[in-house]
Design a protein around this motif. Structure first.
Motif, short mmCIF file in Angstrom:
data_model
loop_
_atom_site.label_atom_id
_atom_site.label_comp_id
_atom_site.label_asym_id
_atom_site.label_seq_id
_atom_site.Cartn_x
_atom_site.Cartn_y
_atom_site.Cartn_z
N GLY A 180 -28.77 0.83 -10.84
CA GLY A 180 -28.80 1.39 -12.18
C GLY A 180 -28.54 2.88 -12.11
O GLY A 180 -28.79 3.52 -11.08
N THR A 181 -28.03 3.45 -13.19
CA THR A 181 -27.73 4.89 -13.24
C THR A 181 -28.21 5.45 -14.57
O THR A 181 -28.08 4.81 -15.61
N ILE A 182 -28.75 6.66 -14.52
CA ILE A 182 -29.17 7.37 -15.73
C ILE A 182 -28.56 8.77 -15.69
O ILE A 182 -28.60 9.45 -14.66
N LEU A 183 -27.96 9.17 -16.80
CA LEU A 183 -27.41 10.52 -16.93
C LEU A 183 -28.43 11.38 -17.67
O LEU A 183 -28.97 10.96 -18.69
N THR A 184 -28.71 12.58 -17.17
CA THR A 184 -29.68 13.46 -17.82
C THR A 184 -29.12 14.88 -17.92
O THR A 184 -28.18 15.26 -17.20
N ASN A 185 -29.72 15.68 -18.81
CA ASN A 185 -29.35 17.09 -18.91
C ASN A 185 -30.34 17.96 -18.15
O ASN A 185 -30.38 19.18 -18.31
N ALA A 186 -31.15 17.33 -17.29
CA ALA A 186 -32.15 18.07 -16.52
C ALA A 186 -31.55 18.70 -15.27
O ALA A 186 -30.59 18.17 -14.69
N GLU A 187 -32.11 19.82 -14.88
CA GLU A 187 -31.80 20.42 -13.58
C GLU A 187 -33.03 20.23 -12.70
O GLU A 187 -34.15 20.48 -13.12
N LEU A 188 -32.81 19.77 -11.45
CA LEU A 188 -33.92 19.44 -10.57
C LEU A 188 -34.19 20.55 -9.56
O LEU A 188 -33.31 21.37 -9.26
N THR A 189 -35.40 20.55 -9.02
CA THR A 189 -35.75 21.51 -7.98
C THR A 189 -35.03 21.21 -6.67
O THR A 189 -34.85 22.08 -5.83
N SER A 190 -34.63 19.94 -6.48
CA SER A 190 -33.85 19.54 -5.30
C SER A 190 -33.14 18.24 -5.64
O SER A 190 -33.47 17.58 -6.61
N GLU A 191 -32.17 17.85 -4.80
CA GLU A 191 -31.46 16.59 -5.03
C GLU A 191 -31.28 15.85 -3.73
O GLU A 191 -31.55 16.38 -2.64
N SER A 192 -30.85 14.60 -3.82
CA SER A 192 -30.68 13.76 -2.64
C SER A 192 -29.33 14.04 -1.99
O SER A 192 -28.43 14.60 -2.59
N GLN A 193 -29.22 13.59 -0.74
CA GLN A 193 -27.96 13.71 0.00
C GLN A 193 -27.61 12.35 0.59
O GLN A 193 -28.49 11.52 0.85
N PRO A 194 -26.32 12.08 0.80
CA PRO A 194 -25.93 10.82 1.45
C PRO A 194 -26.61 10.68 2.80
O PRO A 194 -26.83 11.68 3.50
N ILE A 195 -26.96 9.47 3.17
CA ILE A 195 -27.65 9.26 4.45
C ILE A 195 -26.64 8.92 5.54
O ILE A 195 -25.61 8.33 5.29
N ASP A 196 -26.97 9.32 6.75
CA ASP A 196 -26.14 9.01 7.91
C ASP A 196 -26.53 7.61 8.38
O ASP A 196 -27.43 7.42 9.20
N TYR A 197 -25.84 6.63 7.82
CA TYR A 197 -26.24 5.24 8.04
C TYR A 197 -25.01 4.37 8.08
O TYR A 197 -24.21 4.35 7.15
N ASN A 198 -24.82 3.67 9.18
CA ASN A 198 -23.71 2.73 9.31
C ASN A 198 -24.23 1.33 9.03
O ASN A 198 -24.94 0.75 9.85
N PRO A 199 -23.90 0.77 7.86
CA PRO A 199 -24.47 -0.53 7.49
C PRO A 199 -23.83 -1.72 8.18
O PRO A 199 -24.40 -2.80 8.18
N CYS A 200 -22.66 -1.52 8.75
CA CYS A 200 -21.89 -2.67 9.25
C CYS A 200 -22.33 -3.07 10.65
O CYS A 200 -22.32 -2.26 11.58
N LEU A 201 -22.72 -4.33 10.79
CA LEU A 201 -23.14 -4.86 12.08
C LEU A 201 -21.98 -5.50 12.84
O LEU A 201 -22.17 -6.01 13.93
N GLU A 202 -20.79 -5.51 12.21
CA GLU A 202 -19.61 -6.17 12.78
C GLU A 202 -19.84 -7.66 13.00
O GLU A 202 -19.23 -8.27 13.87
N CYS A 203 -20.76 -8.24 12.20
CA CYS A 203 -21.03 -9.67 12.34
C CYS A 203 -19.96 -10.51 11.65
O CYS A 203 -19.76 -11.67 11.99
N LYS A 204 -19.29 -9.92 10.64
CA LYS A 204 -18.21 -10.58 9.89
C LYS A 204 -18.66 -11.88 9.20
O LYS A 204 -17.84 -12.76 8.93
N LEU A 205 -19.95 -12.00 8.92
CA LEU A 205 -20.42 -13.19 8.22
C LEU A 205 -19.88 -13.26 6.80
O LEU A 205 -19.62 -14.36 6.28
N CYS A 206 -19.71 -12.10 6.17
CA CYS A 206 -19.14 -12.10 4.82
C CYS A 206 -17.69 -12.57 4.84
O CYS A 206 -17.22 -13.24 3.92
#
Length: 447
Positions: A175-201
């Motif tokens: 879900g996403t919410i748009l606001t007119n607020a300014e925050l004291t800090s914000e999130s950053q993308p995580i250094d995370y490789n989700p792919c296990l190379e299992c190719k089950l999908c």
């Protein structure tokens, strides 16, 4: 006189009293931890925050601002789905879980916006998936939740094009919410490789939409998985309109398909597969059984979906049809139109990479110059080579084949409202180059 009457109104007097007493609400800065706690208390399972100025939002910043001009910070949140219902071979069980959590996302977004509004913060929560802007003529979704979630540190995208959360894996809705607020800090993308190379999908997808090399066939996924959504519904309605009588209709659409469409219309559109979500073992809460015994995990989770006898919807002469007939001969192939239609030249050109069938282009190496005249003027260069497609605006380099078309005639031809022969005879469409290249181009985009 009117101004005096307004000033005497009790609501107006109360407003001025609060303002004089210094009680006027301010929106910035908002404490990030407070906002995080608010979202989690509302029911979100995880949450992150992204400034509108972040580079990750460059592609959709203007769309976001046109939707909500005051947007300064975007809230991205996650709702977790239960795993076993989603893995069920009974689509009614899996779809009930989808719809339940989609309702959760809508409710939680509403609650967060309600709390922010009380505190004088403007906020807006676009739908998680549906309803959509189906009459817009462009893309139907008002916001792209996945890139926002990645920017907000809620996961990374796997080869199946879904966001994988580091804890919950694939079993999430965003879900996403748009606001007119300014925050004291914000999130950053995580250094995370989700792919296990299992190719089950890759193994589980009934239409071969996910390639082992990372290629994604949007058309194949859309045609089958979203059969009972907008495009497939359009095709079904036109099938009814084209049928001579009830007997002729039943020859085209069997009773099970009619019942399934009724169910979607009555209780919410159902997904036909989404097996890529079901089998993915990534995520801290999910990975244990996979690492403990991979063979058993495959037999218990992926194999039942592979073995399931079901109807699979494909566009005729597409890569998906070829895949199903070769890989899953026990599944019933249903040849349909996906109902996707370009309503403008811009949409046509933007959609070409999504509709491209690379196996139909395996022997094609050609450069095409398209020129559109009339109501919507445009020039484009389309290069097909090594089973890939490139679409760029303007005429670039030398063309092996040239096509000049009246824009409205071209759109009508794509919608099958007119034929190419009549368009050529009326000079609404003109070509230069070997006709075989035009036929080869058409094969790459079956409809």
């Amino acid at each position: 006189m009117a101004k005096s009457i307004m000033n005497d109104h009790p609501t107006v007097r109360l407003y001025h009293m609060k303002r004089e007493a210094g009680e006027e609400m301010h929106i910035a800065p908002v404490d990030t931890q407070w906002l995080r706690d608010l979202c989690l208390h509302a029911g979100a399972d995880d949450v992150g925050f992204v400034s509108i100025s972040r580079t990750e939002l460059d592609a959709q910043r203007q769309e976001i601002l046109s939707l909500f001009p005051q947007a300064r910070t975007l809230i991205s949140f996650v709702c977790k789905m239960n795993r076993e219902p989603l893995r069920s071979t009974a689509r009614s069980i899996a779809n009930a879980e989808f719809h339940y959590v989609i309702d959760d996302v809508t409710h939680i977004g509403h609650q967060i916006v309600k709390e922010l509004e009380v505190r004088g913060i403007k906020a807006l929560n676009p739908p998680a998936g549906f309803p959509m802007e189906v009459t817009s003529g462009g893309k139907s979704w008002v916001i792209s939740h996945k890139p926002i979630a990645v920017a907000a540190g809620l996961g990374q995208t796997g080869i199946h094009r879904n966001v994988i959360h580091p804890k919950f894996g694939n079993f999430i809705l965003l879900g996403t919410i748009l606001t007119n607020a300014e925050l004291t800090s914000e999130s950053q993308p995580i250094d995370y490789n989700p792919c296990l190379e299992c190719k089950l999908c890759v193994a589980a997808c009934p239409v071969g939409a996910i390639g082992s090399d990372g290629h994604f066939n949007f058309s194949a996924c859309y045609t089958h998985n979203y059969r009972e959504f907008s495009g497939g519904f359009t095709d079904w309605v036109e099938t009814i309109a084209d049928s001579k009588n009830s007997k002729n209709y039943r020859a085209r659409v069997n009773d099970a398909e009619t019942a399934s469409m009724w169910q979607s219309l009555s209780f919410g559109a159902n997904y036909k597969a989404a097996y890529c979500l079901s089998v993915c073992p990534a995520g801290e809460d999910v990975i244990g059984p996979f690492l403990a015994d991979r063979k058993r995990f495959f037999q218990e989770v992926a194999k039942p979906l592979q073995d399931k006898k079901e109807m699979v919807y494909v566009v005729p002469k597409s890569d998906a049809e070829e895949h199903v007939r070769k890989r899953f001969p026990h599944k019933e192939v249903r040849l349909v139109s996906n109902g996707l239609r370009s309503k403008s030249i811009r949409a046509f050109l933007a959609g070409l990479p999504h509709m491209f069938q690379r196996n139909q282009a395996k022997d094609l190496v050609a450069t095409y110059h398209f020129t559109f005249t009339g109501q919507e003027e445009a020039q484009a260069t389309i290069v097909i080579s090594d089973k890939t497609i490139s679409v760029k605006m303007g005429h670039i380099g030398d063309a092996d084949f040239q096509l000049i078309a009246d824009s409205q005639t071209w759109i009508r031809m794509l919608s099958k409202e007119t034929g190419i022969l009549s368009a050529v005879l009326s000079r609404k469409i003109r070509t230069k180059g070997p006709v075989k290249l035009l036929k080869a181009f058409s094969r790459c985009f079956p409809s």
